[in-house]
Enzyme design. Structure first.
Site, PDB file in Angstrom:
ATOM      1  N   LYS A   1      25.256  52.550   9.807  1.00  0.00           N
ATOM      2  CA  LYS A   1      26.607  52.810   9.437  1.00  0.00           C
ATOM      3  C   LYS A   1      27.652  52.064  10.350  1.00  0.00           C
ATOM      4  O   LYS A   1      27.205  51.294  11.402  1.00  0.00           O
ATOM      5  CB  LYS A   1      27.172  54.297   9.592  1.00  0.00           C
ATOM      6  CG  LYS A   1      26.353  55.231   8.560  1.00  0.00           C
ATOM      7  CD  LYS A   1      26.897  56.761   8.802  1.00  0.00           C
ATOM      8  CE  LYS A   1      25.998  57.875   8.084  1.00  0.00           C
ATOM      9  NZ  LYS A   1      26.432  59.032   8.124  1.00  0.00           N
TER      10      LYS A   1
ATOM     11  N   TYR B   1      27.960  59.187  -1.977  1.00  0.00           N
ATOM     12  CA  TYR B   1      28.259  60.618  -1.199  1.00  0.00           C
ATOM     13  C   TYR B   1      28.983  61.451  -2.262  1.00  0.00           C
ATOM     14  O   TYR B   1      29.686  62.197  -1.772  1.00  0.00           O
ATOM     15  CB  TYR B   1      29.130  60.368  -0.039  1.00  0.00           C
ATOM     16  CG  TYR B   1      28.443  59.644   1.152  1.00  0.00           C
ATOM     17  CD1 TYR B   1      27.544  60.280   1.673  1.00  0.00           C
ATOM     18  CD2 TYR B   1      29.017  58.847   1.941  1.00  0.00           C
ATOM     19  CE1 TYR B   1      26.643  59.817   2.877  1.00  0.00           C
ATOM     20  CE2 TYR B   1      28.493  58.608   3.002  1.00  0.00           C
ATOM     21  CZ  TYR B   1      27.193  58.995   3.589  1.00  0.00           C
ATOM     22  OH  TYR B   1      26.636  58.391   4.605  1.00  0.00           O
TER      23      TYR B   1
ATOM     24  N   ASN C   1      27.923  59.076  12.807  1.00  0.00           N
ATOM     25  CA  ASN C   1      26.482  59.415  13.360  1.00  0.00           C
ATOM     26  C   ASN C   1      25.487  58.349  13.196  1.00  0.00           C
ATOM     27  O   ASN C   1      24.144  58.773  13.052  1.00  0.00           O
ATOM     28  CB  ASN C   1      26.157  60.742  12.821  1.00  0.00           C
ATOM     29  CG  ASN C   1      26.314  60.989  11.285  1.00  0.00           C
ATOM     30  OD1 ASN C   1      26.239  59.818  10.754  1.00  0.00           O
ATOM     31  ND2 ASN C   1      25.902  62.072  10.595  1.00  0.00           N
TER      32      ASN C   1
ATOM     33  N   HIS D   1      22.159  56.607   8.029  1.00  0.00           N
ATOM     34  CA  HIS D   1      21.959  57.579   6.814  1.00  0.00           C
ATOM     35  C   HIS D   1      20.421  57.497   6.739  1.00  0.00           C
ATOM     36  O   HIS D   1      19.959  56.252   6.597  1.00  0.00           O
ATOM     37  CB  HIS D   1      22.771  56.959   5.604  1.00  0.00           C
ATOM     38  CG  HIS D   1      22.227  57.702   4.257  1.00  0.00           C
ATOM     39  ND1 HIS D   1      22.632  59.092   3.944  1.00  0.00           N
ATOM     40  CD2 HIS D   1      21.323  57.123   3.327  1.00  0.00           C
ATOM     41  CE1 HIS D   1      22.019  58.960   2.713  1.00  0.00           C
ATOM     42  NE2 HIS D   1      21.364  57.847   2.386  1.00  0.00           N
TER      43      HIS D   1
ATOM     44  N   GLU E   1      18.258  56.192  -4.249  1.00  0.00           N
ATOM     45  CA  GLU E   1      19.159  55.470  -3.233  1.00  0.00           C
ATOM     46  C   GLU E   1      18.580  54.171  -3.347  1.00  0.00           C
ATOM     47  O   GLU E   1      19.416  53.100  -2.802  1.00  0.00           O
ATOM     48  CB  GLU E   1      19.078  56.168  -2.099  1.00  0.00           C
ATOM     49  CG  GLU E   1      20.038  57.373  -2.091  1.00  0.00           C
ATOM     50  CD  GLU E   1      20.029  58.284  -0.709  1.00  0.00           C
ATOM     51  OE1 GLU E   1      21.016  59.144  -0.691  1.00  0.00           O
ATOM     52  OE2 GLU E   1      19.346  57.948   0.065  1.00  0.00           O
TER      53      GLU E   1
HETATM   54  P1  IDP Z   1      23.359  63.654   6.480  1.00  0.00           P
HETATM   55  O1  IDP Z   1      23.780  62.127   6.652  1.00  0.00           O
HETATM   56  O2  IDP Z   1      22.856  64.320   7.455  1.00  0.00           O
HETATM   57  O3  IDP Z   1      22.129  63.539   5.106  1.00  0.00           O
HETATM   58  P2  IDP Z   1      25.362  64.702   4.836  1.00  0.00           P
HETATM   59  O4  IDP Z   1      25.599  66.300   4.791  1.00  0.00           O
HETATM   60  O5  IDP Z   1      24.700  64.344   3.354  1.00  0.00           O
HETATM   61  O6  IDP Z   1      24.545  64.559   5.993  1.00  0.00           O
HETATM   62  O7  IDP Z   1      26.666  64.096   4.761  1.00  0.00           O
HETATM   63  C1  IDP Z   1      26.832  62.692   4.674  1.00  0.00           C
HETATM   64  C2  IDP Z   1      27.505  62.025   5.696  1.00  0.00           C
HETATM   65  O8  IDP Z   1      28.923  62.505   5.608  1.00  0.00           O
HETATM   66  C3  IDP Z   1      27.182  62.565   7.079  1.00  0.00           C
HETATM   67  O9  IDP Z   1      26.299  61.541   7.762  1.00  0.00           O
HETATM   68  C4  IDP Z   1      28.579  62.272   8.112  1.00  0.00           C
HETATM   69  O10 IDP Z   1      28.709  60.900   7.989  1.00  0.00           O
HETATM   70  C5  IDP Z   1      29.328  62.790   7.114  1.00  0.00           C
HETATM   71  N1  IDP Z   1      29.621  64.353   7.074  1.00  0.00           N
HETATM   72  C6  IDP Z   1      28.998  65.428   6.711  1.00  0.00           C
HETATM   73  N2  IDP Z   1      29.461  66.481   6.978  1.00  0.00           N
HETATM   74  C7  IDP Z   1      30.905  66.228   7.991  1.00  0.00           C
HETATM   75  C8  IDP Z   1      31.944  67.121   8.443  1.00  0.00           C
HETATM   76  O11 IDP Z   1      31.528  68.295   8.574  1.00  0.00           O
HETATM   77  N3  IDP Z   1      32.777  66.393   8.870  1.00  0.00           N
HETATM   78  C9  IDP Z   1      32.648  65.138   9.063  1.00  0.00           C
HETATM   79  N4  IDP Z   1      31.816  64.180   8.467  1.00  0.00           N
HETATM   80  C10 IDP Z   1      30.932  64.878   7.767  1.00  0.00           C
HETATM   81 MG    MG Z   2      22.587  63.206   3.169  1.00  0.00          MG
END
Ligand code: IDP
Ligand code: MG
Length: 156
Positions: A11, A51, A114, A117, A128
């Site tokens: 990212k 997303y 974070n 992905h 994907e």
């Molecule tokens: P993942 O990346 O661990 O699969 P997902 O739930 O698919 O998690 O969410 C995609 C991305 O959206 C996350 O990696 C993060 O960057 C962002 N995200 C998810 N939940 C939150 C939140 O509660 N607050 C802010 N950003 C979030």
């Molecule tokens: Mg995800």
């Protein structure tokens, strides 16, 4: 056990913080094979497609602006049970809950910023990989070290 391909996106925070090489090295050192690799800039439309499950969440506008703020690096990693292996290497979404030794647990303190992905299931991975890579951008090649990354019957 099966040989799988999984999609990884490094990212904008990984790029801005100079962590691309470190994260790619971790995947390589684990034994995963890179079969596709490129830099690109996400636009809002592709971000929404990727997303779709999060559109409508309060943090979604912030997520789009983060994900489109700088280029990302997209790659496809191949290996036995690669989908689960790479998800486990990432750690949970909220990096503050991620164990040390995971990518998020070592490089991030954030739920949103974070670093990485990774596809969450084999079915998602198929979709994907196709979203980010054309067939001709994926490579099939042999590495000498593959004799040692796992036994032959683990990679059928
Ligand atoms: P993942 O990346 O661990 O699969 P997902 O739930 O698919 O998690 O969410 C995609 C991305 O959206 C996350 O990696 C993060 O960057 C962002 N995200 C998810 N939940 C939150 C939140 O509660 N607050 C802010 N950003 C979030
Ligand atoms: Mg995800």
């Amino acid at each position: 056990m099966a040989l799988e391909q999984t999609l990884v996106l490094l990212k904008p925070d990984a790029l801005q913080r100079g962590l691309i090489g470190k994260v790619v090295a971790r995947l390589e050192e684990r034994g995963l094979q890179l079969v596709g690799l490129k830099m690109l800039k996400l636009d809002a439309k592709k971000c929404e497609e990727h997303y779709a499950h999060l559109v409508g969440k309060p943090f979604y506008p912030g997520l789009v602006s983060f994900m489109t703020s700088a280029p990302i690096v997209a790659l496809v990693a191949s290996g036995p049970e690669a989908v689960k292996v790479v998800r486990d290497m990432c750690g949970p979404t909220n990096a503050r809950n991620a164990a040390p030794g995971t990518i998020r647990g070592d490089y991030s303190l954030s739920t949103q910023y974070n670093i990485i992905h990774a596809s969450d299931s084999l079915e998602t991975a198929h979709r994907e990989v196709a979203r980010f890579f054309k067939k001709e951008e994926l490579f099939s090649y042999e590495r000498a070290l593959d004799k040692l990354t796992a036994a032959a019957d683990e990679k059928k």
